[in-house]
Structure formats: C-alpha cells, structure tokens
Design an enzyme around this catalytic site. Structure first.
Site, mmCIF file in Angstrom:
data_model
loop_
_atom_site.group_PDB
_atom_site.id
_atom_site.type_symbol
_atom_site.label_atom_id
_atom_site.label_comp_id
_atom_site.label_asym_id
_atom_site.label_seq_id
_atom_site.Cartn_x
_atom_site.Cartn_y
_atom_site.Cartn_z
ATOM 1 N N LYS A 123 -16.065 -7.586 4.944
ATOM 2 C CA LYS A 123 -14.825 -7.976 5.623
ATOM 3 C C LYS A 123 -14.957 -8.014 7.132
ATOM 4 C CE LYS A 123 -11.443 -6.832 2.137
ATOM 5 N NZ LYS A 123 -10.355 -5.966 1.726
ATOM 6 N N SER A 172 -3.375 -7.925 2.495
ATOM 7 C CA SER A 172 -3.694 -7.779 3.923
ATOM 8 C C SER A 172 -4.344 -9.049 4.451
ATOM 9 C CB SER A 172 -4.629 -6.586 4.134
ATOM 10 O OG SER A 172 -3.969 -5.391 3.818
ATOM 11 N N ARG A 204 -2.415 -5.842 -8.689
ATOM 12 C CA ARG A 204 -1.457 -6.937 -8.577
ATOM 13 C C ARG A 204 -1.652 -7.924 -9.732
ATOM 14 N NH1 ARG A 204 -3.405 -8.082 -2.641
ATOM 15 N NH2 ARG A 204 -5.267 -7.741 -3.905
ATOM 16 N N HIS A 264 0.843 -1.208 0.000
ATOM 17 C CA HIS A 264 0.000 0.000 0.000
ATOM 18 C C HIS A 264 0.878 1.258 0.000
ATOM 19 C CE1 HIS A 264 -3.193 -2.499 2.327
ATOM 20 N NE2 HIS A 264 -3.635 -2.347 1.090
HETATM 21 O O1 PNS Z 1 -9.151 -2.427 0.526
HETATM 22 P P1 PNS Z 1 -10.526 -2.681 0.013
HETATM 23 O O2 PNS Z 1 -11.331 -3.537 0.991
HETATM 24 O O3 PNS Z 1 -10.544 -3.211 -1.382
HETATM 25 O O4 PNS Z 1 -11.241 -1.234 -0.007
HETATM 26 C C1 PNS Z 1 -12.551 -1.146 -0.423
HETATM 27 C C2 PNS Z 1 -13.064 0.303 -0.398
HETATM 28 C C3 PNS Z 1 -13.188 0.831 1.015
HETATM 29 C C4 PNS Z 1 -12.131 1.164 -1.209
HETATM 30 C C5 PNS Z 1 -14.435 0.208 -1.117
HETATM 31 O O5 PNS Z 1 -15.229 -0.730 -0.455
HETATM 32 C C6 PNS Z 1 -15.148 1.552 -1.204
HETATM 33 O O6 PNS Z 1 -14.840 2.358 -2.050
HETATM 34 N N1 PNS Z 1 -16.156 1.746 -0.324
HETATM 35 C C7 PNS Z 1 -16.972 2.923 -0.285
HETATM 36 C C8 PNS Z 1 -18.342 2.643 -0.931
HETATM 37 C C9 PNS Z 1 -18.251 2.829 -2.438
HETATM 38 O O7 PNS Z 1 -18.135 3.918 -2.929
HETATM 39 N N2 PNS Z 1 -18.196 1.689 -3.195
HETATM 40 C C10 PNS Z 1 -17.905 1.710 -4.611
HETATM 41 C C11 PNS Z 1 -19.136 1.682 -5.466
HETATM 42 S S1 PNS Z 1 -19.844 0.083 -5.531
#
Ligand code: PNS
Length: 165
Positions: free
Chosen positions: A40, A126, A89, A16
C-alpha cells in the site's frame, strides 16, 4: 478476554470504529494493531495513523492502540491475545480473510473471528476515501471529525506543493 483488531487504518473510518466498538463489547479488551501493508501507498505515516486511531477510540472503554511491526500472530502472543477480530464486508473480503485466518492459526495458534460489517458501512473502504479526498471531495460522512480535518489539511498542503513545483 483480549482481542486484536488489526489493520492499516489509512485512514480510520466509521466502519472500522463500528467493528472495534462491537469487538470491545464482546471481548472486553481490544488492542487495535496499526500495521504496515507493503503493497500500500499510505496517505498517513505509521505514527499519524496510530495517533488518529487513538484519538478516534479514546472514548471506547477497553480499547488501546499500538503500532504493529512484524507478524500479527507474534504481536497477539506477546500481548496474551488468542483472538483476532476482522470486519467482513463482501465475499472478496471473506476469501482473503479466510486465507489469513488459516495461516495465522497454523503459524501462531491464534483464532480469527469475523464480524459482518454493519449495513451502513458495508461498502465503505479507506481506499475509496483516499481517492475521493485526493480530488478534494468531502469525506466527512465516513470518518471521525479529526480525521476529516487532517485529510483536508494533508490534501491542501499536497496541492500547494504541486502548485509550487
Ligand atoms: O487494513 P489492512 O491493510 O488489510 O491491514 C493489513 C494488516 C496490517 C492487518 C496485515 O497486513 C498484517 O497482519 N500485517 C502483519 C504481517 C502479518 O502477520 N501478515 C499475515 C500473515 S501473511
């Protein structure tokens, strides 16, 4: 230009940090948005994840860290950011990120830029770090020292809770 680097960061990894550093070098300003993914099971709560990402990025110029509640595109627009940066990745990341990029562009008019993960971190996740740590394994090769310390303390206290019933 301001870019957003979103994620759960549970925990924040050296992979990250590599993407955040490279995004800051390209865009100048990066806001790291520490979000919640309802699918999660978290090791660290939201406030701890923000604290750890803040500590880990403190020395990177142009980087700030905020919690993300609600839609990412609303967050981006509120902060005047037109770009989301995601690290990629392998192919399965791309499939998922492409879907997210399309929906975020349609719903909020925000562009997504995908950066290939550096080869050193290209298979790190992670999820795997949580898995190794949950058995007491050493994850210090993959996370900043403060995070490794916190994981050790968390896993120790959970072990004690289990032992005490
Ligand atoms: O590290 P991650 O779990 O892939 O992160 C996911 C995250 C937090 C970036 C994603 O779930 C997110 O953007 N959440 C906010 C809600 C949203 O806007 N979702 C995208 C449209 S479906």
């Amino acid at each position: 230009m301001t870019a957003i680097c979103p994620g759960s960061f549970d925990p924040v990894t050296l992979g990250h940090l590599d993407v955040i550093r490279r995004a800051a070098a390209i865009f100048g300003e990066v806001i790291v948005a520490v979000g919640q993914n309802s699918a999660k099971n978290y090791l660290f709560d939201a406030a701890e994840r923000v604290e750890l990402v803040r500590a880990a990025t403190a020395a990177i110029p142009g980087v700030s860290v905020l919690p993300l509640d609600g839609l990412l595109v609303d967050f981006a627009n509120q902060h005047g950011a037109r770009v989301i940066v995601k690290g990629l990745r392998f192919a399965s990341d791309f499939d998922f990120e492409l879907q997210m990029a399309h929906i975020n562009h349609t719903v909020g008019g925000v562009e997504t830029v995908m950066l290939p993960a550096s080869s050193q971190w290209s298979t790190l996740s992670s999820t795997m770090i949580r898995e190794v740590a949950s058995y007491g394994g050493d994850v210090s090769a993959f996370v900043p020292p403060l995070v490794a310390e916190r994981i050790g303390a968390r896993v120790n206290s959970q072990g004690k809770e289990r032992t005490n019933g």
